[in-house]
Design a protein around this motif. Structure first.
Motif, mmCIF file in Angstrom:
data_model
loop_
_atom_site.group_PDB
_atom_site.id
_atom_site.type_symbol
_atom_site.label_atom_id
_atom_site.label_comp_id
_atom_site.label_asym_id
_atom_site.label_seq_id
_atom_site.Cartn_x
_atom_site.Cartn_y
_atom_site.Cartn_z
ATOM 1 N N ASP A 165 0.876 -1.108 -0.015
ATOM 2 C CA ASP A 165 -0.107 0.238 -0.018
ATOM 3 C C ASP A 165 0.794 1.188 -0.037
ATOM 4 N N ASP A 166 2.068 1.114 -0.407
ATOM 5 C CA ASP A 166 2.819 2.448 -0.596
ATOM 6 C C ASP A 166 2.211 3.423 -1.400
ATOM 7 N N LEU A 167 2.032 4.654 -1.043
ATOM 8 C CA LEU A 167 1.318 5.433 -1.880
ATOM 9 C C LEU A 167 2.138 6.154 -3.079
ATOM 10 N N ARG A 168 3.437 5.854 -3.010
ATOM 11 C CA ARG A 168 3.973 6.278 -4.412
ATOM 12 C C ARG A 168 3.847 5.280 -5.247
ATOM 13 N N GLY A 169 3.808 3.995 -4.916
ATOM 14 C CA GLY A 169 3.630 2.925 -6.057
ATOM 15 C C GLY A 169 2.298 3.177 -6.545
ATOM 16 N N ASP A 222 -8.079 -3.263 -14.997
ATOM 17 C CA ASP A 222 -6.601 -2.815 -15.489
ATOM 18 C C ASP A 222 -5.371 -3.051 -14.456
ATOM 19 N N VAL A 223 -5.078 -4.363 -14.732
ATOM 20 C CA VAL A 223 -3.813 -4.599 -13.648
ATOM 21 C C VAL A 223 -2.765 -4.355 -14.276
ATOM 22 N N TYR A 224 -1.843 -3.615 -13.821
ATOM 23 C CA TYR A 224 -0.180 -3.007 -14.523
ATOM 24 C C TYR A 224 0.223 -4.397 -15.165
ATOM 25 N N LEU A 225 0.452 -4.455 -16.494
ATOM 26 C CA LEU A 225 1.046 -5.503 -17.223
ATOM 27 C C LEU A 225 0.459 -6.679 -16.644
ATOM 28 N N ALA A 277 8.717 -4.149 -10.045
ATOM 29 C CA ALA A 277 8.641 -4.620 -11.444
ATOM 30 C C ALA A 277 8.171 -3.635 -12.537
ATOM 31 N N PHE A 278 8.280 -2.230 -12.141
ATOM 32 C CA PHE A 278 7.959 -1.352 -13.315
ATOM 33 C C PHE A 278 8.923 -1.138 -14.315
ATOM 34 N N TYR A 279 8.451 -2.024 -15.436
ATOM 35 C CA TYR A 279 9.229 -2.004 -16.527
ATOM 36 C C TYR A 279 9.258 -0.855 -17.265
ATOM 37 N N GLU A 280 10.036 -0.674 -18.009
ATOM 38 C CA GLU A 280 10.307 0.777 -19.054
ATOM 39 C C GLU A 280 8.865 0.797 -19.632
#
Lengths: 480, 745
Positions: free
Chosen positions: B184-188, B412-415, B492-495
């Motif tokens: 639950d990191d607000l930045r992520g 929408d789940v990221y990747l 895992a925030f890929y390019e």
């Protein structure tokens, strides 16, 4: 877990405070505990440090601190409060520093770190407070930050927000103080006099300096700063060095940034703001103009803008003054916290000779209030951990046999580990709690290069299982 | 606001004895009761097979369908399904809140007639029919439809809803942006929100599944999402999918609970005992939203429900009813609250409910049809976990068919990889790809905003295409510094680069590789010889393990029938004798033998050293291949250890590290009546026999290293043995001791 971080910066001329909120979180990418979600809640305007002569005026100080902390009276009980005070220049005279630190502790509580006369730490704080995020955003680019205040310029060279070198120069706005609006000298510091002597300028109090003389002083300062920007100060100008600054550029020209009071003026002038003659009664505006006119120093003013500028140091202290430990520390007795101003005596690993390790531990145990060591283990090797912890256990037992009083009863021995192995290390080092020693092992403390040179550490509890740690200690060894 | 009919005012026929349904052609088949008939009539799915409800052959299935087709709606109405105690539970009762006037015009129709009618009728007529049907009737008809028919009928039905913005219009394919973060990191959370918005996601909702369900945390996330919505100007609504009780408290404290969420189940026993939700609670939440919800002045709907075939079965509370029918009963419950959004999450549980692509696709088509027929604004979440045989391609096939059928929205789940919930759903790239293939757009309000942002644009023919800012998440940040800071906290925030509406090729390859590594970890076999560290100097011999077997004979049985791994085989039961030691360590693969191989050698060394140092008696450790957590209870009963430590591989998520993640379950057996009494009073469970403490995410790097986990486990075990308590009770005891100590100082 919520944190309230309160920082104070007391200098020879001005003082400021900053209050921020933060949280101790586990980074899902690295798995490490971090202090994040930093948010400034309030920032004071700079005020004159309340001196009476050369001594701090305690009652005015108390009023000032109470004014700054008014909004913080209703802090939620579930929030951990930690504070830091940086005290420099005249304010850092022994008695003054203690008065300031004690006043703040009365108001905030025990979790306050006091940093006095530590130019290396100041440089680091100023960089972190102004450039850490900028540097992270450009991880391949070296940075040199120049935090120019009233008395000193604190220098830090870093890459990817990791400070690699620090230094300090006696270059600042207030070595020459004038009647505001003029160049009539009101005061010259000892370091100002050295500069006049070097430049062969004949001037004393009440003398009206002319434009050429001002230009000469400014040119000298700018020239030294240009040398600092390349990491190579010339021998002739070493007299302005408080702390030697040298780094290897490796062929890459660093990005030059500025912070502090004069730093802020640099960016204001660069943006086209018109500033009058000596509005603050010092050389700040002239020095800032000189910097803007220097092609070397000004080449990144438009493209790299640091944060917090005039409040870089106090911001650095609030946001980066404490680190959070991991949650699996070895701490059999939480009641011993907080621990303040513990000397940091050295580093141990399996490469440390047994005799040396035993000496370090014996020395640590001789401090009745406690002392600290750093330890280094191979991250994935249980054997390495057991070996080193076993050596610590053996050393502890050996100290017990040779000491007249047995162990320094109650004296805590703190070991800092970078790896997430604190609890297991502590268990093996105390033979699973059987040795009657007050050992604490705090893990996931990755200290910066500056912290590696620190002389003291303080440890504070949090409401969670983590702890807050601060490293500091400068030329005069802090407050002790 | 919809009027909530008191349950007592809903007319339900009396329960009747089970009827025997028999067929003679093509063969003799007999079905005892409507539940058996309904179960046999459905496509064969793992959950129904495991519940012994599925037909044993195609002929049997068709026989069941033939009989079902001949039953009238009146017959189904007259035979409400009961729970295991023979009662009509509250959910069944609520399903009977139908348009009785309309029903009387349909009652004499057989299901076969009804199917023909639905195929011929237009959308509004179909909706009117749907309002007159119970969930059981809707499920029955669903089982008689083939794929074309499930799509054909459903696509005629338009279900529009409106909160801040409107959903469900024809031609719109919306998405719920699901920016979950494992801590639950607000930045992520922020970066994932920006990423989703930049590719046109989030027009239905920005909805977060939180890792920590506390009022403080949920309120903080709600406020943060509200800030992001305002800052970006995105026309949508927000929700945090915590337990409804937490959301109620948050709303009462003034947090922006724009949409109120809850997971539903189709049987009262599941809803009450497993989800801790009652109809009364749902009613209370609905009324509170109508009175105090932030969108109360403008929203027509404000509730959001998730469902999913198989949850009743996995809890063993399906009342003998098949998965599709319990799912339809969920929809009958959801209908009571006129929700803004409803979606299934079918495939989430695992191979014990849906084994493969085919079963998942069919269930999803059924869910969509049933929900739409009952008037619900159905979104869909065809998804999977890595321990089933469902693949990404199967999920994509499901979405192509569901889009043709008119699904209102997807996730929408990221990747595709949800690192909080360790499962795989649709992505924003999938949603945009489906829009372009099927000629759909986002909601009109969102489209207008996205055009202004340059996320979408008009081409020379006026068609909507991806704009110059499509995929540019960075532009929502005020600086590079902010973007870097946000990326630091996002796993895992890929390019963030694209090829058309898809991620660039190397990103797709990386994702598939991660999944492959995880699937291999699940498929790996536990090898006891890998669990001993090298013999140390001074150590006479390597560690010895006792090997036992569970009820699962092979990996396939273990994955498809979780219950088998929870019990010992008959022969192993006989070999285990009471040793009456304090601690019994059991090592099992669970869902990753790799996790065990990787972590256990170091962990065991520390455990042994720690327990020996404290003179805690340990039985020789046991290794059980194909085991589940519950196996620990049976072993504890046999060996009579005070404390059983289950070291077991966790279900791998979407990256290589999670394939090696181990959990330690510390099972404290409540042997004495006094201990059971205290534990029962604390938990509210009168039948409690064990208390569990869990230490999870044991792996390195990134988690709790096994070396460190060893001493954490030893320390916790000593506390448990000392206090004769585990789980929440030991934590409460330790907390009150600490508070007492502080008070006395």
């Amino acid at each position: 877990m919520s944190l309230r971080l309160i920082a104070f910066d007391f200098g020879s001329t001005t003082s400021k405070a900053l209050v921020a909120s933060a949280a101790v979180v586990k980074n899902a990418v690295t798995g490490r505990t971090e202090i994040r979600n930093l948010k400034t809640l309030s920032r004071s305007e700079p005020v004159f440090t309340p001196f009476q002569g050369e001594e701090i005026d305690e009652s005015r100080l108390l009023e000032l601190v109470d004014t700054w902390l008014t909004a913080e009276r209703a802090i939620d009980k579930m929030t951990t409060v930690a504070g830091g005070v940086i005290i420099t220049g005249l304010a850092a005279k022994k008695r003054n520093a203690k008065v300031i630190a004690d006043t703040i502790r009365k108001r905030i509580g025990d979790a306050v770190v006091a940093v006095a006369d530590d130019p290396s730490k100041e440089s680091w704080l100023a960089f972190m407070g102004s450039c850490a995020s900028l540097s992270e955003a450009h991880p391949q680019t070296p940075f040199v930050n120049m935090d120019i205040g009233g008395g000193t310029t604190n220098l830090a060279q870093a890459i990817n927000s990791s400070v690699l070198a620090t230094g300090s120069l006696w270059i600042g706005a207030r070595h020459f103080q004038f009647v505001p609006g003029s160049y009539r000298l009101r005061e010259i510091s000892a370091y100002g006099k050295q500069v006049l002597h070097y430049l062969k300028i004949n001037a004393e109090v009440n003398y009206e300096m002319d434009a050429a003389e001002i230009a000469k002083i400014v040119a000298f300062y700018v020239n030294v700063l240009e040398q600092a920007a390349t990491g190579k100060l010339r021998t002739q100008t070493r007299f302005v060095e408080q702390l030697h600054f040298r780094f290897s550029a490796k062929g890459l020209m660093p990005v030059i940034t500025f912070s502090g009071g004069v730093g802020e003026l640099v960016y204001r002038l660069h943006r086209g703001e018109l500033l009058p003659t000596t509005p603050y009664g010092d050389l700040g505006v002239d020095l800032a103009r000189g910097i803007v006119a220097s092609p070397l120093l000004s080449c990144h003013l438009a493209t790299f803008l640091p944060a917090n500028l005039g409040r870089a140091t106090v911001s650095g202290l609030a946001f980066y003054g404490v680190e959070a430990s991991g949650a699996t520390v070895y701490l059999p007795n939480r009641d011993i916290l907080p621990l303040r101003d513990l000397p940091l005596l050295g580093k141990i690993s399996n490469k440390t000779k047994i005799g040396e390790l035993e000496q370090l531990i014996a020395r640590a145990l001789s401090f009745t209030a406690g002392a600290c060591l750093r330890a280094d283990c191979e991250p994935d090797s249980l054997d390495d951990l057991r070996l080193l912890a076993g050596k610590v256990a053996a050393a502890l037992k050996s100290c017990s046999k040779s000491s007249r009083n047995g162990y320094a009863t109650g004296a805590p021995l703190i070991i800092f580990l970078a790896q997430n192995l604190g609890k297991t290390f502590g268990q093996y080092a105390t033979e699973w709690g059987r040795l009657p020693v007050n050992l604490v092992v705090i893990d996931e403390i990755e200290s910066s290069v500056v912290d590696q040179k620190a002389c003291f550490a303080s440890v504070f509890p949090c409401r969670s299982d983590n702890m807050l740690v601060s490293f500091y200690g400068g030329l005069n060894g802090g407050l002790n | 606001m919809q009027q909530l009919i008191p349950l007592a005012d809903i007319t339900v026929p009396r329960r009747k004895k089970d009827k025997l349904y028999q067929s003679t052609s093509p063969a003799r088949f007999a079905f005892h009761g409507l539940k058996a008939l309904l179960g046999a009539a459905d496509v064969s799915k793992a959950g129904d097979r495991n519940a012994a409800l599925a037909a044993k052959s195609e002929s049997m299935r068709e026989a069941a369908r033939g009989i079902l087709s001949s039953l009238t709606l009146q017959h189904l109405y007259d035979h409400p399904l009961t729970d295991d105690e023979g009662r009509i539970d509250s959910i069944m009762r609520i399903n009977y809140a139908i348009d009785l006037e309309k029903f009387t015009t349909l009652a004499s129709l057989t299901l076969s007639d009804l199917k023909d009618l639905l195929l011929k009728a237009k959308g509004e007529e179909i909706k009117a029919i749907g309002r007159a049907l119970t969930g059981v009737m809707v499920a029955a008809i669903a089982k008689l439809l083939d794929v074309h028919e499930l799509i054909f009928i459903a696509r005629k039905i338009e279900c529009r809803t409106e909160a801040r913005t409107m959903l469900g219009q024809r031609g719109v394919l919306a998405s719920r942006l699901q920016p979950n973060h494992p801590t639950d990191d607000l930045r992520g959370l922020t970066l994932l929100t920006y990423a989703g918005l930049s590719i046109g996601s989030g027009d239905a909702l920005i909805g977060v599944n939180p890792a920590i369900d506390t009022v403080e945390n949920i309120s903080a996330i709600l406020k943060h999402l509200d800030m992001l919505r305002r800052k970006t100007g995105a026309p949508t609504q927000i929700c945090v999918l915590s337990h409804i009780k937490t959301q109620i408290t948050c709303l009462e404290l003034g947090a922006p609970v724009e949409i109120m969420f809850q997971s539903l189940a189709g049987t009262e026993s599941t809803l009450l005992t497993e989800f801790d939700v009652s109809v009364d609670l749902l009613d209370r939440a609905y009324r509170l939203m109508a009175e105090r919800g932030p969108l109360k002045e403008t929203a027509k709907q404000f509730m959001y429900f998730e469902t999913g075939q198989g949850s009743e079965f996995t809890y063993g509370k399906h009342n003998g009813i098949d998965m599709a029918t319990t799912e339809a009963l969920c929809y009958g419950l959801a209908r009571r609250y006129d929700p803004f959004m409803v979606n299934n999450v079918t495939g989430f549980i695992g191979p014990e409910t849906h084994l493969d692509n085919f079963e998942m696709v069919i269930s999803n088509l059924q869910d969509h049809f049933m929900g739409k027929l009952m008037g619900l604004p159905m979104g869909m979440a065809p998804c999977y976990t890595l321990h089933s045989k469902i693949l990404l391609e199967g999920q994509q096939m499901a979405t192509e068919l569901l889009t043709a059928a008119g699904a209102n929205y997807y996730m929408d789940v990221y990747l595709n990889t949800d690192r909080m919930l360790a499962y795989f759903d649709t992505s924003g790239h999938d949603n945009q790809t489906l829009r372009e293939i099927h000629g759909k757009t986002t909601t009109p309000a969102f489209l207008k905003w996205a055009l202004e942002q340059g996320i979408f644009a008009h081409d020379e023919d006026g068609a909507i295409v991806r704009g110059p800012n499509w995929g540019n998440a960075r532009r929502f940040c005020t600086s590079d510094m902010e973007f870097t800071e946000l990326a630091r906290a996002t796993p895992a925030f890929y390019e963030f680069k694209h090829s058309g509406p898809r991620p660039v090729s190397w990103v797709s390859r990386q994702l598939r590789l991660n999944q492959a590594v995880s699937r291999d970890a699940i498929a790996s076999e536990l090898e006891p010889q890998k669990l001993s560290p090298p013999v140390r100097r001074g150590q006479s011999k390597a560690r010895k393990y006792r090997i036992v077997e569970t009820g699962a004979k092979n990996k396939e049985a273990h994955l498809n029938s979780p219950d088998l791994g929870a019990h010992l085989s008959t022969s192993s039961l006989k070999t285990l004798k009471p040793l009456k030691k304090q601690v019994q360590i059991v090592i099992s693969d669970g869902l990753s033998a790799e996790a065990v191989h990787y972590n256990v050698p170091k962990l065991m060394s520390v455990l042994e050293d720690g327990f020996n140092a404290h003179s805690v008696s340990m039985a020789p450790p046991i290794v059980a291949r194909y085991g589940r957590v519950k196996l620990g209870e049976e072993i504890a009963d046999r060996v009579q250890a005070e404390l059983t430590i289950m070291l077991i591989g966790e279900r791998p998520g979407g990256d290589a590290n999670s394939a090696r993640s181990l959990s330690a379950y510390l099972l404290y057996q409540l042997k004495t009546p006094a201990a059971r009494k205290e534990a029962s009073e604390f938990s509210g469970n009168p039948k409690i026999r064990f208390e569990y403490t869990v230490i999870s995410n044991i792996y390195s790097p990134g988690g709790l290293p096994p070396t460190e986990a060893g001493s954490v486990i030893v320390e916790k075990c000593l506390e448990i043995l000392d206090h004769c308590a585990a789980g929440n009770r030991i934590e409460a005891l330790l907390k009150s001791k600490a508070e007492a100590r502080i008070k006395n100082q």
